[in-house]
Design an enzyme around this catalytic site. Structure first.
Site, PDB file in Angstrom:
ATOM      1  N   GLU A  18       0.847  -1.204   0.000  1.00 33.30           N
ATOM      2  CA  GLU A  18       0.000   0.000   0.000  1.00 33.30           C
ATOM      3  C   GLU A  18       0.882   1.254   0.000  1.00 33.30           C
ATOM      4  OE1 GLU A  18      -3.699  -1.652   2.794  1.00 33.30           O
ATOM      5  OE2 GLU A  18      -1.889  -0.830   3.720  1.00 33.30           O
ATOM      6  N   ASP A 203     -12.046  -4.412  -1.876  1.00 35.42           N
ATOM      7  CA  ASP A 203     -12.969  -5.558  -1.921  1.00 35.42           C
ATOM      8  C   ASP A 203     -14.314  -5.107  -1.368  1.00 35.42           C
ATOM      9  OD1 ASP A 203     -12.889  -6.409   1.214  1.00 35.42           O
ATOM     10  OD2 ASP A 203     -10.921  -5.755   0.554  1.00 35.42           O
TER      11      ASP A 203
HETATM   12  N1  SAH Z   1      -4.241 -10.976   1.690  1.00 34.09           N
HETATM   13  C1  SAH Z   1      -3.454  -9.782   1.821  1.00 34.09           C
HETATM   14  C2  SAH Z   1      -3.562  -9.269   3.220  1.00 34.09           C
HETATM   15  C3  SAH Z   1      -4.664  -8.312   3.354  1.00 34.09           C
HETATM   16  S1  SAH Z   1      -5.026  -7.991   5.014  1.00 34.09           S
HETATM   17  C4  SAH Z   1      -2.025 -10.035   1.428  1.00 34.09           C
HETATM   18  O1  SAH Z   1      -1.639 -11.170   1.431  1.00 34.09           O
HETATM   19  O2  SAH Z   1      -1.314  -9.096   1.095  1.00 34.09           O
HETATM   20  C5  SAH Z   1      -5.998  -6.624   4.915  1.00 34.09           C
HETATM   21  C6  SAH Z   1      -5.313  -5.280   5.012  1.00 34.09           C
HETATM   22  O3  SAH Z   1      -6.013  -4.416   4.156  1.00 34.09           O
HETATM   23  C7  SAH Z   1      -5.416  -4.656   6.397  1.00 34.09           C
HETATM   24  O4  SAH Z   1      -4.326  -3.821   6.664  1.00 34.09           O
HETATM   25  C8  SAH Z   1      -6.756  -3.884   6.351  1.00 34.09           C
HETATM   26  O5  SAH Z   1      -6.709  -2.622   6.983  1.00 34.09           O
HETATM   27  C9  SAH Z   1      -7.050  -3.725   4.858  1.00 34.09           C
HETATM   28  N2  SAH Z   1      -8.313  -4.338   4.386  1.00 34.09           N
HETATM   29  C10 SAH Z   1      -8.685  -4.339   3.074  1.00 34.09           C
HETATM   30  N3  SAH Z   1      -9.885  -4.952   2.930  1.00 34.09           N
HETATM   31  C11 SAH Z   1     -10.284  -5.355   4.165  1.00 34.09           C
HETATM   32  C12 SAH Z   1     -11.444  -6.049   4.651  1.00 34.09           C
HETATM   33  N4  SAH Z   1     -12.409  -6.462   3.840  1.00 34.09           N
HETATM   34  N5  SAH Z   1     -11.516  -6.318   5.974  1.00 34.09           N
HETATM   35  C13 SAH Z   1     -10.532  -5.907   6.808  1.00 34.09           C
HETATM   36  N6  SAH Z   1      -9.424  -5.253   6.402  1.00 34.09           N
HETATM   37  C14 SAH Z   1      -9.278  -4.964   5.092  1.00 34.09           C
END
Ligand code: SAH
Length: 240
Positions: A18, A203
């Site tokens: 990010e 998402d």
């Molecule tokens: N799968 C991803 C990890 C994403 S974790 C990877 O492997 O890179 C989610 C991160 O994005 C967190 O820092 C959160 O703040 C944000 N985020 C984005 N969508 C989210 C959702 N639906 N629920 C919670 N956090 C979300």
């Protein structure tokens, strides 16, 4: 770390993926770690005439992934606020949005109401503390420069969503679901530093596509929109 680290604006970002589009767009330079015991990394630069610091939560040395979530968000916010002493802190990141609230992928939100959706303590006073509801000031010039939507951000420790949490989101008119903002709001309040969240939708929580698939597909697009929003916000920052 010395006074040379003081900044006008602090941008806190959970994940490196990010942060990188923002770092590139603002031409920030790597400074290194703020503390040897913490993987959080600091970048700095002068942008649109302002001293800007950006911190990431850093990569966990044991689990080899970004330290997303509230614990790291709070620790990093505390340290970065203490070291850079900014006039304003941004939490820039991604979030889950809601089709029921009119969200589409890549939308930028600037919520001014924050809460936690997975902290429940049914005891007087502790119930409100756990929910952590906090309203922050609006910054109309930054909102119009970023074209950001209004809303409520709810923070929790999981990427997926339970049925109960879905009901909570509907009852509280939540527009952004993330894993850091409400924790940083609390630390910013302790420092009496104004707080702004800029969140790009990766998402849609109430859509049939699996959240983690959607997150990975849309991360690049959403973070480039996020970087543009941070740049536009930094441009009008003096006019706040
Ligand atoms: N799968 C991803 C990890 C994403 S974790 C990877 O492997 O890179 C989610 C991160 O994005 C967190 O820092 C959160 O703040 C944000 N985020 C984005 N969508 C989210 C959702 N639906 N629920 C919670 N956090 C979300």
């Amino acid at each position: 770390m010395t006074d040379r680290n003081t900044s006008d604006l602090l941008i806190q970002v959970a994940m490196r993926a990010e942060a990188l589009p923002i770092i590139h767009l603002l031409s920030l330079k790597p400074i290194g770690r703020m503390d040897p015991n913490l993987p959080s990394e600091l970048w700095q630069g002068i942008v649109h005439g302002h001293r800007i610091s950006l911190v990431t939560n850093g990569c966990d040395p044991e689990f080899d992934c970004d330290r997303i979530g509230t614990e790291s968000a709070a620790i990093v916010a505390f340290l970065a606020l203490r070291i850079t002493r900014p006039k304003l802190i941004f939490n820039a990141g991604t979030c889950g949005g809601f089709t029921s609230q009119g969200a589409t992928i890549g939308d930028i939100y600037m919520p001014t109401r924050f809460l936690f959706h997975d902290q429940r303590v049914a005891l007087p006073k502790f119930d409100a503390f756990a929910k952590g509801e906090k309203t922050t000031a609006d910054f109309p010039k930054i909102r119009s420069a970023t074209n950001a939507k209004h809303g409520t951000c709810s923070t929790g420790s999981s990427l997926d969503t339970t049925v109960d949490e879905m009901a909570f989101f509907a009852a509280e008119s939540v527009t952004c679901k993330d894993m850091e903002a409400a924790a940083i709001v609390r630390v910013a309040r302790d420092f009496q530093t104004p707080f702004i969240a800029l969140k790009a939708v990766t998402d849609l929580v109430d859509h049939r596509q699996v959240v983690q698939e959607s997150f990975l597909t849309n991360l690049k697009f959403a973070t480039s929109r996020l970087a543009d929003a941070v740049d536009h916000a930094a441009r009008v920052f003096s006019a706040v």
